[in-house]
Design a protein around this motif. Sequence first.
Motif, PDB file in Angstrom:
ATOM      1  N   MET A 273       7.477   1.333 -10.984  1.00  0.00           N
ATOM      2  CA  MET A 273       8.285   1.383  -9.765  1.00  0.00           C
ATOM      3  C   MET A 273       9.773   1.308 -10.107  1.00  0.00           C
ATOM      4  O   MET A 273      10.607   1.998  -9.519  1.00  0.00           O
ATOM      5  CB  MET A 273       7.879   0.214  -8.858  1.00  0.00           C
ATOM      6  N   GLU A 274      10.068   0.456 -11.097  1.00  0.00           N
ATOM      7  CA  GLU A 274      11.465   0.246 -11.466  1.00  0.00           C
ATOM      8  C   GLU A 274      12.087   1.536 -12.015  1.00  0.00           C
ATOM      9  O   GLU A 274      13.166   1.957 -11.583  1.00  0.00           O
ATOM     10  CB  GLU A 274      11.550  -0.873 -12.505  1.00  0.00           C
ATOM     11  N   GLU A 275      11.359   2.190 -12.951  1.00  0.00           N
ATOM     12  CA  GLU A 275      11.879   3.434 -13.521  1.00  0.00           C
ATOM     13  C   GLU A 275      12.005   4.505 -12.450  1.00  0.00           C
ATOM     14  O   GLU A 275      12.983   5.246 -12.396  1.00  0.00           O
ATOM     15  CB  GLU A 275      10.952   3.923 -14.636  1.00  0.00           C
ATOM     16  N   LYS A 276      10.996   4.557 -11.587  1.00  0.00           N
ATOM     17  CA  LYS A 276      11.005   5.531 -10.490  1.00  0.00           C
ATOM     18  C   LYS A 276      12.243   5.329  -9.611  1.00  0.00           C
ATOM     19  O   LYS A 276      12.911   6.288  -9.205  1.00  0.00           O
ATOM     20  CB  LYS A 276       9.715   5.349  -9.667  1.00  0.00           C
ATOM     21  N   PHE A 277      12.556   4.044  -9.372  1.00  0.00           N
ATOM     22  CA  PHE A 277      13.708   3.731  -8.523  1.00  0.00           C
ATOM     23  C   PHE A 277      15.012   4.232  -9.149  1.00  0.00           C
ATOM     24  O   PHE A 277      15.845   4.843  -8.481  1.00  0.00           O
ATOM     25  CB  PHE A 277      13.793   2.220  -8.262  1.00  0.00           C
TER      26      PHE A 277
ATOM     27  N   ASP B  45       0.842  -1.192   0.000  1.00  0.00           N
ATOM     28  CA  ASP B  45       0.000   0.000   0.000  1.00  0.00           C
ATOM     29  C   ASP B  45       0.877   1.241   0.000  1.00  0.00           C
ATOM     30  O   ASP B  45       0.595   2.200  -0.697  1.00  0.00           O
ATOM     31  CB  ASP B  45      -0.892   0.014   1.239  1.00  0.00           C
ATOM     32  N   ARG B  46       1.927   1.181   0.839  1.00  0.00           N
ATOM     33  CA  ARG B  46       2.838   2.314   0.889  1.00  0.00           C
ATOM     34  C   ARG B  46       4.262   1.798   0.780  1.00  0.00           C
ATOM     35  O   ARG B  46       4.562   0.670   1.168  1.00  0.00           O
ATOM     36  CB  ARG B  46       2.640   3.104   2.176  1.00  0.00           C
ATOM     37  N   VAL B  47       5.137   2.620   0.245  1.00  0.00           N
ATOM     38  CA  VAL B  47       6.492   2.176  -0.046  1.00  0.00           C
ATOM     39  C   VAL B  47       7.511   3.191   0.466  1.00  0.00           C
ATOM     40  O   VAL B  47       7.328   4.401   0.295  1.00  0.00           O
ATOM     41  CB  VAL B  47       6.699   2.009  -1.575  1.00  0.00           C
ATOM     42  N   GLY B  48       8.543   2.685   1.126  1.00  0.00           N
ATOM     43  CA  GLY B  48       9.678   3.532   1.468  1.00  0.00           C
ATOM     44  C   GLY B  48      10.866   3.048   0.664  1.00  0.00           C
ATOM     45  O   GLY B  48      11.159   1.856   0.661  1.00  0.00           O
ATOM     46  N   VAL B  49      11.523   3.946  -0.048  1.00  0.00           N
ATOM     47  CA  VAL B  49      12.683   3.536  -0.832  1.00  0.00           C
ATOM     48  C   VAL B  49      13.940   3.892  -0.044  1.00  0.00           C
ATOM     49  O   VAL B  49      14.150   5.046   0.321  1.00  0.00           O
ATOM     50  CB  VAL B  49      12.710   4.236  -2.211  1.00  0.00           C
ATOM     51  N   MET B  50      14.744   2.867   0.254  1.00  0.00           N
ATOM     52  CA  MET B  50      15.974   3.076   1.023  1.00  0.00           C
ATOM     53  C   MET B  50      17.172   2.971   0.121  1.00  0.00           C
ATOM     54  O   MET B  50      17.298   2.046  -0.672  1.00  0.00           O
ATOM     55  CB  MET B  50      16.110   1.997   2.110  1.00  0.00           C
ATOM     56  N   ILE B  51      18.063   3.932   0.248  1.00  0.00           N
ATOM     57  CA  ILE B  51      19.347   3.838  -0.450  1.00  0.00           C
ATOM     58  C   ILE B  51      20.418   4.284   0.522  1.00  0.00           C
ATOM     59  O   ILE B  51      20.298   5.349   1.141  1.00  0.00           O
ATOM     60  CB  ILE B  51      19.351   4.726  -1.723  1.00  0.00           C
ATOM     61  N   ASP B  52      21.405   3.462   0.681  1.00  0.00           N
ATOM     62  CA  ASP B  52      22.549   3.815   1.506  1.00  0.00           C
ATOM     63  C   ASP B  52      22.162   4.289   2.908  1.00  0.00           C
ATOM     64  O   ASP B  52      22.663   5.301   3.397  1.00  0.00           O
ATOM     65  CB  ASP B  52      23.355   4.905   0.794  1.00  0.00           C
ATOM     66  N   GLY B  53      21.257   3.564   3.543  1.00  0.00           N
ATOM     67  CA  GLY B  53      20.924   3.859   4.935  1.00  0.00           C
ATOM     68  C   GLY B  53      19.895   4.956   5.126  1.00  0.00           C
ATOM     69  O   GLY B  53      19.501   5.232   6.255  1.00  0.00           O
TER      70      GLY B  53
ATOM     71  N   LEU C  19      15.298   7.919  -8.724  1.00  0.00           N
ATOM     72  CA  LEU C  19      15.689   8.251  -7.349  1.00  0.00           C
ATOM     73  C   LEU C  19      17.160   7.959  -7.124  1.00  0.00           C
ATOM     74  O   LEU C  19      17.886   8.734  -6.505  1.00  0.00           O
ATOM     75  CB  LEU C  19      14.851   7.440  -6.352  1.00  0.00           C
ATOM     76  N   TYR C  20      17.572   6.832  -7.676  1.00  0.00           N
ATOM     77  CA  TYR C  20      18.939   6.395  -7.426  1.00  0.00           C
ATOM     78  C   TYR C  20      19.949   7.382  -8.015  1.00  0.00           C
ATOM     79  O   TYR C  20      20.912   7.769  -7.353  1.00  0.00           O
ATOM     80  CB  TYR C  20      19.163   4.993  -8.008  1.00  0.00           C
ATOM     81  N   SER C  21      19.684   7.841  -9.263  1.00  0.00           N
ATOM     82  CA  SER C  21      20.663   8.757  -9.853  1.00  0.00           C
ATOM     83  C   SER C  21      20.589  10.127  -9.186  1.00  0.00           C
ATOM     84  O   SER C  21      21.594  10.823  -9.074  1.00  0.00           O
ATOM     85  CB  SER C  21      20.474   8.869 -11.370  1.00  0.00           C
ATOM     86  N   GLU C  22      19.406  10.486  -8.704  1.00  0.00           N
ATOM     87  CA  GLU C  22      19.262  11.722  -7.944  1.00  0.00           C
ATOM     88  C   GLU C  22      20.161  11.687  -6.699  1.00  0.00           C
ATOM     89  O   GLU C  22      20.921  12.618  -6.431  1.00  0.00           O
ATOM     90  CB  GLU C  22      17.808  11.853  -7.462  1.00  0.00           C
ATOM     91  N   VAL C  23      20.054  10.589  -5.952  1.00  0.00           N
ATOM     92  CA  VAL C  23      20.772  10.472  -4.685  1.00  0.00           C
ATOM     93  C   VAL C  23      22.279  10.385  -4.895  1.00  0.00           C
ATOM     94  O   VAL C  23      23.062  11.044  -4.209  1.00  0.00           O
ATOM     95  CB  VAL C  23      20.292   9.229  -3.902  1.00  0.00           C
ATOM     96  N   THR C  24      22.671   9.569  -5.856  1.00  0.00           N
ATOM     97  CA  THR C  24      24.103   9.351  -6.030  1.00  0.00           C
ATOM     98  C   THR C  24      24.703  10.394  -6.968  1.00  0.00           C
ATOM     99  O   THR C  24      25.900  10.346  -7.253  1.00  0.00           O
ATOM    100  CB  THR C  24      24.381   7.942  -6.600  1.00  0.00           C
ATOM    101  N   GLY C  25      23.907  11.286  -7.477  1.00  0.00           N
ATOM    102  CA  GLY C  25      24.405  12.348  -8.342  1.00  0.00           C
ATOM    103  C   GLY C  25      24.975  11.821  -9.643  1.00  0.00           C
ATOM    104  O   GLY C  25      25.964  12.337 -10.150  1.00  0.00           O
TER     105      GLY C  25
END
Lengths: 256, 381
Positions: free
Chosen positions: A240-244, A215-223, A247-253
Motif C-alpha cells: 500500500m505504501e509503495e502504491k501510495f 475491504d476497499r480503499v479510497g486514496v485522497m490527495i489534495d481534496g 499515486l502521489y508522484s503521478e498526481v503532483t507530477g
Amino acid sequence: MQTEILKAEHLTKSFRLPLKQQKTGEKFKLAVNDLSFSAYSGEIFGLLGPNGAGKTTTLRMLATLIKPDSGDAFIDGVSVVSDPYGVRGRIGFLTSELRLEDFFTPDYLFDFFSELHGVPHDVREQRKRSMFARFGIDEFANVKMANLSTGMKQKVSIVISIVHDPDFIIFDEPTNGLDVLTAKTVTDYLSELRGEGKSIILSTHIFSLVEKLCDRVGVMIDGRMVALDTLAALTKDKSMEEKFFDLYSEVTGGRS
Amino acid sequence: MKAVLTIIKKEFMRFFGDRRLLLTTLLLPGIVLYAVYSALGAVFANVMQDSSVPVAYVRNMPESLGEAIDEIFDLRDTDLTDEEIKSQLVEGDADIFIIFPENFDDLTVGSDVPDVSIYYNSAQTSSSLAYSSVVALLDAYEQSIANVFNINSGSDRYDLADSSDVSANILSMIVPMVLIMLLLSGCVAVVLESIAGEKERGTIATLLVTPIKRSYFAIGKILSLSVIAVLSGISSFLGLILSLPNLMGGMEVDFSLAAYGVLDYFGLFLVVMSTVLVLVSLLAIVSAYAKSVKEANGLIVPVMIIAVICSLVSMFVASPPMGLYFIPVLNSALCISTLMAGTFGIVPFLITMGINIVCAALLAVLLGAMFNSEKIMFNRA
Ligand SMILES: Nc1ncnc2c1ncn2[C@@H]1O[C@H](COP(=O)(O)OP(=O)(O)OP(=O)(O)O)[C@@H](O)[C@H]1O
Ligand SMILES: [Mg+2]
C-alpha cells in the motif's frame, strides 16, 4: 450483490482562508474537490491520505456537522443535505474535535447520550455492561473523564459515539495517539462490528491499518480521490505504501 | 420535548454535582455581600458615634443660646488659655472653640453687628461637623431675630413621611439597580462557562451529531442556566437584605421588608425570573458567537452597559410612561421599582412579563439557529 449504504456525489467544500494566508489572491482553500464514491454494507471503507488531504472535512460532511458547498451524500438513502436529522440518528461519528465533558464519568455520559438517542432503558443498561467490559472501561466507569488516560478517553469516546448501535459508523483516525495494545483493541472491535454486518468508513494515514482492516480503499490527495478500489486490487503487485508513493508522484507530477 | 429535560438534567448534574461551582456561584456571592455591607455599616456607625458629642469650649456664653449649645455639645470649663484650647483643637482633643463678644445678647438687639469667632480643625471630621452645626444654629438664630417670617417654628411634627414610607422610597431607588446588577453577574458567571466554554472545549460539537433538535438544545440550556442564575441572584439578594440592618445601623430608617406582602414578593419573583430569561438568552447568544470564554468576556461588555443604563434610568423616572414597559430589562427595572415604592400596576406588569417571555423565546430560536450554523459553531482561527 452488496447494497450501497453510502453514496457520495460530487461533494465539494472550500474554506475561506484567514487574511494572513490569502497569498496570490486566493481567498478560498478547496478542501474537498468534487468527490464521488460509494461504500457498501458490511465492509470497512478506508479513506487514506496525507495531512490536509481533506479526509476529516469529507467525514464531517457525511456526519452533517458541516454542509457541502455543492454535491450531496446519501446514507442508507437519506440525504445529508436535506435531512440531516435523519442521518444523525443512523450514524455514529468519532473525530478528535468532538470531546466529552471532563466533569462527567463514562457511566453518566453513556446514559446521557443514550437518552438523547432515545435508547430504551433496559437496552442501554445491557449495552453499557457489555461495551464497558469489552473495552475495560468498567473499572473506570465512575472516574471523571478528566482523570482518565488518553487511551481510556479515546475508548470511552468510541463507545459513546455508538451508544445507539448505528448501522453506519464514521471514524476519523480512530487509533490516533493510542499505543499498540489499545490500538489493537480498537481495530479488533472494528472487525467484530463488520462481522455483525455494520458498515464502517474510517480515515487514516497509516498504511498498515488500511492493509490490516479495510475491504476497499479510497486514496485522497489534495481534496480529490485519486484511486478507489478493493484493497486486493490496489495491493496486487506492491505494498500500500509503495502504491501510495506512485499515486502521489503521478498526481503532483514529480513535485514533492 | 424529552430532549429538553435531558439537557436540563445534565446541566443541573454539572452544576449541583460540583462543590466548587456551588460554593463560588451560590454561597460566596451572598456571604461576600453580607460581609462587605456589614463591615461598611460598622464603619458608618463608628463615624456617627464619634461625632455625636463634640467637645466644645465656649467663652462668654450668651443666655439666649446657652441651652441650645449645651444640647449639642459636650461643654468643658474654660479656665484654659486661648492658646491651650487651640492646641487641643490641633491635637483633635477638642472639636470646637467659640468666642462670643461679652454682651452678645445686648448687641444683637441694637444696630451693632457683633463678631463671633469659631475655631475648628477641618482636618477632623468631627470638628467639621461641629462647625457646621454651630453655623447652622447661629444662622437660624440670626433669622429668628430679623424675623420676617417663620418656617416650621412650632412644636408640630412637620415631616409627615413615616419611617416605612422613607424606606420604601429608598428601596424603590436602590433595589432595581442592585438586583439587576446582581442577577446579571450571576448570569454572566454561569452562561459564559456553559456556552462559550463548552464551545471552546468542543463538547457542544459532540451533542450536535446526535439527533437532538438544535432549538430544544437551546431551550434546555437557557432554562437550566436561568434557574442557576436566579439561585445565584437570590444568594446575593439575601446577603444584601440581611446586611441592610447592619448597614443602616446608624440611621433612623426602619428597613422592614415585612412591609411588603406575599403578592409583592410573588410579583417580584416573576419579574426577576422573566428578566433572567432575557439576560441569559442574550448572554448565551453572545457566548455562542464568541470563539472562546476570553473573547466572550469582552463581547458581553455592551450587554452589561445596556443593563446598567436601564437600571439607572429606572431610578430617575418617577411615573414611567407605558411605552417604556415595552423595552426589555428597562421594563423589569421599572416594575421592580414600582413594586418597592408601592405604586405597582397590573397592566405594566403584564406587559413586562409578556415582552420578556416573547423576547426570550425569540432569542432562544436565534440561539438554536446559531447552533445549526457551522460558520458559528466551527469558526476556527
Ligand atoms: N474550518 C476550516 N477553516 C479553514 N480551513 C480548513 C478548515 N477545516 C479544514 N481546513 C483546511 O482544509 C484542508 C483539509 O483539511 P482536513 O482536516 O480535511 O485534512 P485531513 O485529511 O483530515 O488531514 P489530517 O490528516 O491532518 O487530519 C486543510 O488544508 C485544512 O487546513
Ligand atoms: Mg483529519
